[in-house]
Design a protein around this motif. Sequence first.
Motif, PDB file in Angstrom:
ATOM      1  N   SER A  30      96.115  78.654  49.859  1.00  0.00           N
ATOM      2  CA  SER A  30      95.078  78.177  50.777  1.00  0.00           C
ATOM      3  C   SER A  30      93.405  78.666  50.453  1.00  0.00           C
ATOM      4  O   SER A  30      92.601  77.943  50.720  1.00  0.00           O
ATOM      5  CB  SER A  30      95.067  78.439  52.339  1.00  0.00           C
ATOM      6  N   VAL A  31      93.570  79.695  49.469  1.00  0.00           N
ATOM      7  CA  VAL A  31      92.119  80.024  49.086  1.00  0.00           C
ATOM      8  C   VAL A  31      91.770  79.750  47.575  1.00  0.00           C
ATOM      9  O   VAL A  31      91.070  79.977  47.009  1.00  0.00           O
ATOM     10  CB  VAL A  31      92.075  81.699  49.028  1.00  0.00           C
ATOM     11  N   TYR A  32      92.713  78.767  47.147  1.00  0.00           N
ATOM     12  CA  TYR A  32      92.345  78.066  45.694  1.00  0.00           C
ATOM     13  C   TYR A  32      92.047  76.949  45.595  1.00  0.00           C
ATOM     14  O   TYR A  32      92.561  75.755  46.347  1.00  0.00           O
ATOM     15  CB  TYR A  32      93.776  78.240  44.970  1.00  0.00           C
ATOM     16  N   ASN A  33      91.029  76.752  45.009  1.00  0.00           N
ATOM     17  CA  ASN A  33      90.521  75.242  44.635  1.00  0.00           C
ATOM     18  C   ASN A  33      91.442  74.825  43.722  1.00  0.00           C
ATOM     19  O   ASN A  33      91.971  75.516  42.818  1.00  0.00           O
ATOM     20  CB  ASN A  33      89.070  75.305  44.035  1.00  0.00           C
ATOM     21  N   SER A 101      86.622  82.401  45.138  1.00  0.00           N
ATOM     22  CA  SER A 101      85.759  83.318  45.024  1.00  0.00           C
ATOM     23  C   SER A 101      85.978  84.289  43.739  1.00  0.00           C
ATOM     24  O   SER A 101      84.954  84.240  43.099  1.00  0.00           O
ATOM     25  CB  SER A 101      85.986  84.413  46.137  1.00  0.00           C
ATOM     26  N   PHE A 102      87.201  84.317  43.285  1.00  0.00           N
ATOM     27  CA  PHE A 102      87.434  85.007  42.012  1.00  0.00           C
ATOM     28  C   PHE A 102      87.947  84.044  40.934  1.00  0.00           C
ATOM     29  O   PHE A 102      88.929  83.991  40.665  1.00  0.00           O
ATOM     30  CB  PHE A 102      88.358  85.948  42.044  1.00  0.00           C
ATOM     31  N   MET A 103      86.644  83.417  40.370  1.00  0.00           N
ATOM     32  CA  MET A 103      87.152  82.467  39.600  1.00  0.00           C
ATOM     33  C   MET A 103      87.837  82.760  38.200  1.00  0.00           C
ATOM     34  O   MET A 103      88.367  82.036  37.437  1.00  0.00           O
ATOM     35  CB  MET A 103      85.815  81.609  39.252  1.00  0.00           C
ATOM     36  N   TRP A 104      87.964  83.853  37.732  1.00  0.00           N
ATOM     37  CA  TRP A 104      88.797  84.422  36.838  1.00  0.00           C
ATOM     38  C   TRP A 104      90.280  84.280  37.054  1.00  0.00           C
ATOM     39  O   TRP A 104      91.120  84.287  36.194  1.00  0.00           O
ATOM     40  CB  TRP A 104      88.470  85.811  36.580  1.00  0.00           C
ATOM     41  N   SER A 105      90.523  84.250  38.226  1.00  0.00           N
ATOM     42  CA  SER A 105      91.923  83.851  38.737  1.00  0.00           C
ATOM     43  C   SER A 105      92.158  82.511  38.635  1.00  0.00           C
ATOM     44  O   SER A 105      91.763  81.572  39.695  1.00  0.00           O
ATOM     45  CB  SER A 105      92.151  84.517  40.191  1.00  0.00           C
ATOM     46  N   ASP A 106      92.773  81.891  37.433  1.00  0.00           N
ATOM     47  CA  ASP A 106      92.868  80.538  37.025  1.00  0.00           C
ATOM     48  C   ASP A 106      94.080  80.346  36.430  1.00  0.00           C
ATOM     49  O   ASP A 106      94.476  81.009  35.492  1.00  0.00           O
ATOM     50  CB  ASP A 106      91.747  80.449  35.902  1.00  0.00           C
ATOM     51  N   TYR A 107      94.889  79.378  36.888  1.00  0.00           N
ATOM     52  CA  TYR A 107      96.002  79.006  36.452  1.00  0.00           C
ATOM     53  C   TYR A 107      96.303  77.589  35.890  1.00  0.00           C
ATOM     54  O   TYR A 107      95.597  76.593  36.866  1.00  0.00           O
ATOM     55  CB  TYR A 107      97.206  79.528  37.550  1.00  0.00           C
ATOM     56  N   TRP A 108      97.029  77.334  35.166  1.00  0.00           N
ATOM     57  CA  TRP A 108      97.570  76.058  34.770  1.00  0.00           C
ATOM     58  C   TRP A 108      98.853  75.697  34.840  1.00  0.00           C
ATOM     59  O   TRP A 108      99.848  76.443  34.517  1.00  0.00           O
ATOM     60  CB  TRP A 108      97.036  75.920  33.342  1.00  0.00           C
ATOM     61  N   GLY A 109      99.331  74.491  34.796  1.00  0.00           N
ATOM     62  CA  GLY A 109     100.611  74.051  34.873  1.00  0.00           C
ATOM     63  C   GLY A 109     100.951  73.657  33.332  1.00  0.00           C
ATOM     64  O   GLY A 109      99.996  73.666  32.487  1.00  0.00           O
ATOM     65  N   GLN A 110     102.071  73.077  33.143  1.00  0.00           N
ATOM     66  CA  GLN A 110     102.515  72.734  31.695  1.00  0.00           C
ATOM     67  C   GLN A 110     102.171  71.330  31.293  1.00  0.00           C
ATOM     68  O   GLN A 110     102.129  70.859  30.205  1.00  0.00           O
ATOM     69  CB  GLN A 110     103.917  72.873  31.513  1.00  0.00           C
ATOM     70  N   GLY A 111     101.757  70.674  32.398  1.00  0.00           N
ATOM     71  CA  GLY A 111     101.409  69.255  32.151  1.00  0.00           C
ATOM     72  C   GLY A 111     102.546  68.268  32.372  1.00  0.00           C
ATOM     73  O   GLY A 111     103.802  68.450  32.126  1.00  0.00           O
ATOM     74  N   THR A 112     102.104  66.981  32.844  1.00  0.00           N
ATOM     75  CA  THR A 112     102.953  65.975  33.056  1.00  0.00           C
ATOM     76  C   THR A 112     102.514  64.497  32.278  1.00  0.00           C
ATOM     77  O   THR A 112     101.380  64.392  32.452  1.00  0.00           O
ATOM     78  CB  THR A 112     103.404  65.787  34.472  1.00  0.00           C
ATOM     79  N   GLN A 113     103.294  63.833  31.516  1.00  0.00           N
ATOM     80  CA  GLN A 113     102.712  62.810  30.686  1.00  0.00           C
ATOM     81  C   GLN A 113     102.788  61.694  31.576  1.00  0.00           C
ATOM     82  O   GLN A 113     103.905  61.284  32.302  1.00  0.00           O
ATOM     83  CB  GLN A 113     103.714  62.570  29.562  1.00  0.00           C
ATOM     84  N   VAL A 114     101.503  60.789  31.601  1.00  0.00           N
ATOM     85  CA  VAL A 114     101.391  59.815  32.368  1.00  0.00           C
ATOM     86  C   VAL A 114     100.965  58.404  31.179  1.00  0.00           C
ATOM     87  O   VAL A 114     100.142  58.771  30.393  1.00  0.00           O
ATOM     88  CB  VAL A 114     100.282  59.578  33.561  1.00  0.00           C
ATOM     89  N   THR A 115     102.127  57.473  31.009  1.00  0.00           N
ATOM     90  CA  THR A 115     101.735  56.330  30.306  1.00  0.00           C
ATOM     91  C   THR A 115     101.727  55.394  30.940  1.00  0.00           C
ATOM     92  O   THR A 115     102.515  54.844  31.576  1.00  0.00           O
ATOM     93  CB  THR A 115     102.809  56.593  29.175  1.00  0.00           C
ATOM     94  N   VAL A 116     100.506  54.449  30.544  1.00  0.00           N
ATOM     95  CA  VAL A 116     100.216  53.142  31.181  1.00  0.00           C
ATOM     96  C   VAL A 116     100.281  52.304  30.199  1.00  0.00           C
ATOM     97  O   VAL A 116      99.495  52.200  29.130  1.00  0.00           O
ATOM     98  CB  VAL A 116      99.052  53.061  31.968  1.00  0.00           C
ATOM     99  N   SER A 117     101.101  50.994  30.516  1.00  0.00           N
ATOM    100  CA  SER A 117     101.320  50.123  29.369  1.00  0.00           C
ATOM    101  C   SER A 117     100.752  48.962  29.769  1.00  0.00           C
ATOM    102  O   SER A 117     100.409  48.644  31.039  1.00  0.00           O
ATOM    103  CB  SER A 117     102.825  49.970  29.117  1.00  0.00           C
ATOM    104  N   SER A 118     100.120  48.083  28.877  1.00  0.00           N
ATOM    105  CA  SER A 118      99.600  46.979  29.102  1.00  0.00           C
ATOM    106  C   SER A 118     100.379  45.685  28.895  1.00  0.00           C
ATOM    107  O   SER A 118      99.871  44.427  29.409  1.00  0.00           O
ATOM    108  CB  SER A 118      98.122  46.919  28.279  1.00  0.00           C
TER     109      SER A 118
END
Length: 118
Positions: A30-33, A101-118
């Motif tokens: 709740s305290v994370y953007n 508040s503590f912007m050095w506390s920063d975490y990332w996920g591994q990513g998920t692929q989104v592919t949009v075909s035409s």
Amino acid sequence: QVHVVESGGGLVQAGGSLRLSCAASGIIFSVYNMGWFRQAPGKQRELVAAITSDGNTNYTNSVKDRFTISRDNAKNTVYLQMNSLKPEDTAIYYCNAKHRSFMWSDYWGQGTQVTVSS
């Protein structure tokens, strides 16, 4: 241990929809953007949408009116509802958690692929 895990990516046709989910654990959610970023091959990583701990949202202009970011603090989860998808939306989508508040506390996920075909 902090874990940030995205899900919901896949292959869709232009005009279709996807909903991405990002579940975070090991943090006081709740305290994370929270933000969704994306990166296509050969391009810089860009912010797609963000939601603050207070619930304020921001979007890059290219997805405004098509994408909606939301959060459910009870589930420690942030969502990205993507409608009217375009081939230009094709990228790996990453979830980010940054302490308000503590912007050095920063975490990332591994990513998920989104592919949009035409």
